[in-house]
Write a protein that holds these residues in place. Structure first.
Motif, mmCIF file in Angstrom:
data_model
loop_
_atom_site.group_PDB
_atom_site.id
_atom_site.type_symbol
_atom_site.label_atom_id
_atom_site.label_comp_id
_atom_site.label_asym_id
_atom_site.label_seq_id
_atom_site.Cartn_x
_atom_site.Cartn_y
_atom_site.Cartn_z
ATOM 1 N N GLY A 174 0.843 -1.190 0.000
ATOM 2 C CA GLY A 174 0.000 0.000 0.000
ATOM 3 C C GLY A 174 0.876 1.237 0.000
ATOM 4 O O GLY A 174 2.075 1.163 0.290
ATOM 5 N N ILE A 175 0.300 2.386 -0.347
ATOM 6 C CA ILE A 175 1.057 3.644 -0.414
ATOM 7 C C ILE A 175 0.180 4.782 0.098
ATOM 8 O O ILE A 175 -1.001 4.872 -0.258
ATOM 9 C CB ILE A 175 1.492 3.981 -1.857
ATOM 10 C CG1 ILE A 175 2.343 2.860 -2.456
ATOM 11 C CG2 ILE A 175 2.241 5.312 -1.900
ATOM 12 C CD1 ILE A 175 2.639 3.049 -3.934
ATOM 13 N N LYS A 176 0.765 5.653 0.919
ATOM 14 C CA LYS A 176 0.144 6.915 1.321
ATOM 15 C C LYS A 176 1.096 8.016 0.869
ATOM 16 O O LYS A 176 2.243 8.080 1.317
ATOM 17 C CB LYS A 176 -0.047 6.973 2.828
ATOM 18 C CG LYS A 176 -0.674 8.271 3.299
ATOM 19 C CD LYS A 176 -0.868 8.285 4.794
ATOM 20 C CE LYS A 176 -1.489 9.602 5.208
ATOM 21 N NZ LYS A 176 -1.694 9.657 6.661
ATOM 22 N N CYS A 177 0.633 8.884 -0.028
ATOM 23 C CA CYS A 177 1.487 9.918 -0.612
ATOM 24 C C CYS A 177 1.571 11.134 0.308
ATOM 25 O O CYS A 177 0.555 11.784 0.569
ATOM 26 C CB CYS A 177 0.961 10.324 -1.978
ATOM 27 S SG CYS A 177 0.853 8.952 -3.128
ATOM 28 N N LEU A 178 2.777 11.444 0.771
ATOM 29 C CA LEU A 178 2.997 12.628 1.601
ATOM 30 C C LEU A 178 3.182 13.869 0.736
ATOM 31 O O LEU A 178 2.924 14.989 1.187
ATOM 32 C CB LEU A 178 4.221 12.419 2.495
ATOM 33 C CG LEU A 178 4.136 11.212 3.438
ATOM 34 C CD1 LEU A 178 5.447 11.034 4.187
ATOM 35 C CD2 LEU A 178 2.967 11.362 4.397
ATOM 36 N N GLU A 179 3.657 13.672 -0.477
ATOM 37 C CA GLU A 179 3.854 14.732 -1.481
ATOM 38 C C GLU A 179 3.462 14.125 -2.819
ATOM 39 O O GLU A 179 3.249 12.919 -2.908
ATOM 40 C CB GLU A 179 5.331 15.131 -1.560
ATOM 41 C CG GLU A 179 5.966 15.577 -0.278
ATOM 42 C CD GLU A 179 7.453 15.836 -0.483
ATOM 43 O OE1 GLU A 179 7.800 16.966 -0.866
ATOM 44 O OE2 GLU A 179 8.248 14.906 -0.274
ATOM 45 N N ASN A 180 3.420 14.954 -3.871
ATOM 46 C CA ASN A 180 3.314 14.369 -5.200
ATOM 47 C C ASN A 180 4.456 13.381 -5.341
ATOM 48 O O ASN A 180 5.603 13.698 -5.002
ATOM 49 C CB ASN A 180 3.407 15.435 -6.285
ATOM 50 C CG ASN A 180 2.131 16.222 -6.443
ATOM 51 O OD1 ASN A 180 1.076 15.841 -5.942
ATOM 52 N ND2 ASN A 180 2.208 17.331 -7.151
ATOM 53 N N LEU A 181 4.158 12.192 -5.816
ATOM 54 C CA LEU A 181 5.113 11.098 -5.811
ATOM 55 C C LEU A 181 5.279 10.563 -7.228
ATOM 56 O O LEU A 181 4.287 10.296 -7.917
ATOM 57 C CB LEU A 181 4.570 10.008 -4.886
ATOM 58 C CG LEU A 181 5.403 8.827 -4.487
ATOM 59 C CD1 LEU A 181 6.706 9.243 -3.821
ATOM 60 C CD2 LEU A 181 4.612 7.930 -3.540
ATOM 61 N N VAL A 182 6.536 10.452 -7.671
ATOM 62 C CA VAL A 182 6.844 9.854 -8.969
ATOM 63 C C VAL A 182 7.659 8.599 -8.701
ATOM 64 O O VAL A 182 8.725 8.665 -8.078
ATOM 65 C CB VAL A 182 7.635 10.812 -9.888
ATOM 66 C CG1 VAL A 182 7.932 10.145 -11.228
ATOM 67 C CG2 VAL A 182 6.871 12.113 -10.101
ATOM 68 N N LEU A 183 7.127 7.456 -9.143
ATOM 69 C CA LEU A 183 7.774 6.167 -8.922
ATOM 70 C C LEU A 183 8.159 5.523 -10.234
ATOM 71 O O LEU A 183 7.468 5.681 -11.240
ATOM 72 C CB LEU A 183 6.805 5.190 -8.230
ATOM 73 C CG LEU A 183 6.219 5.557 -6.904
ATOM 74 C CD1 LEU A 183 5.204 4.505 -6.480
ATOM 75 C CD2 LEU A 183 7.320 5.677 -5.879
ATOM 76 N N LEU A 184 9.219 4.766 -10.189
ATOM 77 C CA LEU A 184 9.545 3.836 -11.259
ATOM 78 C C LEU A 184 9.238 2.461 -10.686
ATOM 79 O O LEU A 184 9.724 2.109 -9.603
ATOM 80 C CB LEU A 184 11.020 3.952 -11.638
ATOM 81 C CG LEU A 184 11.462 3.121 -12.827
ATOM 82 C CD1 LEU A 184 10.800 3.636 -14.092
ATOM 83 C CD2 LEU A 184 12.968 3.189 -12.959
ATOM 84 N N GLY A 185 8.396 1.724 -11.353
ATOM 85 C CA GLY A 185 8.022 0.385 -10.878
ATOM 86 C C GLY A 185 8.471 -0.651 -11.879
ATOM 87 O O GLY A 185 8.184 -0.528 -13.072
ATOM 88 N N ALA A 186 9.178 -1.667 -11.392
ATOM 89 C CA ALA A 186 9.584 -2.801 -12.238
ATOM 90 C C ALA A 186 8.945 -4.038 -11.632
ATOM 91 O O ALA A 186 9.077 -4.286 -10.431
ATOM 92 C CB ALA A 186 11.100 -2.933 -12.261
ATOM 93 N N ARG A 187 8.234 -4.800 -12.443
ATOM 94 C CA ARG A 187 7.562 -5.986 -11.916
ATOM 95 C C ARG A 187 7.704 -7.143 -12.883
ATOM 96 O O ARG A 187 7.928 -6.947 -14.084
ATOM 97 C CB ARG A 187 6.102 -5.711 -11.610
ATOM 98 C CG ARG A 187 5.265 -5.508 -12.836
ATOM 99 C CD ARG A 187 3.832 -5.311 -12.472
ATOM 100 N NE ARG A 187 3.034 -5.711 -13.634
ATOM 101 C CZ ARG A 187 1.737 -5.763 -13.659
ATOM 102 N NH1 ARG A 187 1.043 -5.445 -12.602
ATOM 103 N NH2 ARG A 187 1.091 -6.131 -14.732
#
Length: 104
Positions: free
Chosen positions: A85-98
């Motif tokens: 799960g994720i709770k964003c404290l700021e605008n968040l940019v992620l790179l996700g590799a799956r």
């Protein structure tokens, strides 16, 4: 795609995750995800193992029963079938590799 700027054309205005496919192959997928400040993705399971790298912003990530506050350049790996799960404290940019979806 040979060259990609991870911070170009980011979009947080939808109020929900905005994903941009970077690479899709038979062995793995990579996406850039933009998540607006305040967005919460409740802990849930996913069939895929996933590696998250924070490009910008910060958030509280859940992995199983643990929580981690991640900031720019931090990363987290979650096993296939793991709770996340994720709770964003700021605008968040992620790179996700799956890994690809498991065969059923």
């Amino acid at each position: 795609m040979d060259v990609f700027s991870y911070l170009s054309d980011t979009n947080f205005s939808t109020g929900k995750p905005v994903m941009k496919k970077i690479i899709s192959s038979p062995n793995f997928n990579i996406v850039r995800v933009c998540l607006p400040k305040g967005l919460e993705i409740d802990p849930h399971t996913e069939p895929n193992a996933t590696f998250f790298l924070v490009i910008e912003g910060s958030g509280i990530f859940t992995r199983g029963t643990e929580t981690f506050e991640l900031h720019r350049n931090d990363s987290l790996f979650i096993e296939a079938g793991g709770i996340r799960g994720i709770k964003c404290l700021e605008n968040l940019v992620l790179l996700g590799a799956r890994d690809p979806d498991p065969k059923i």
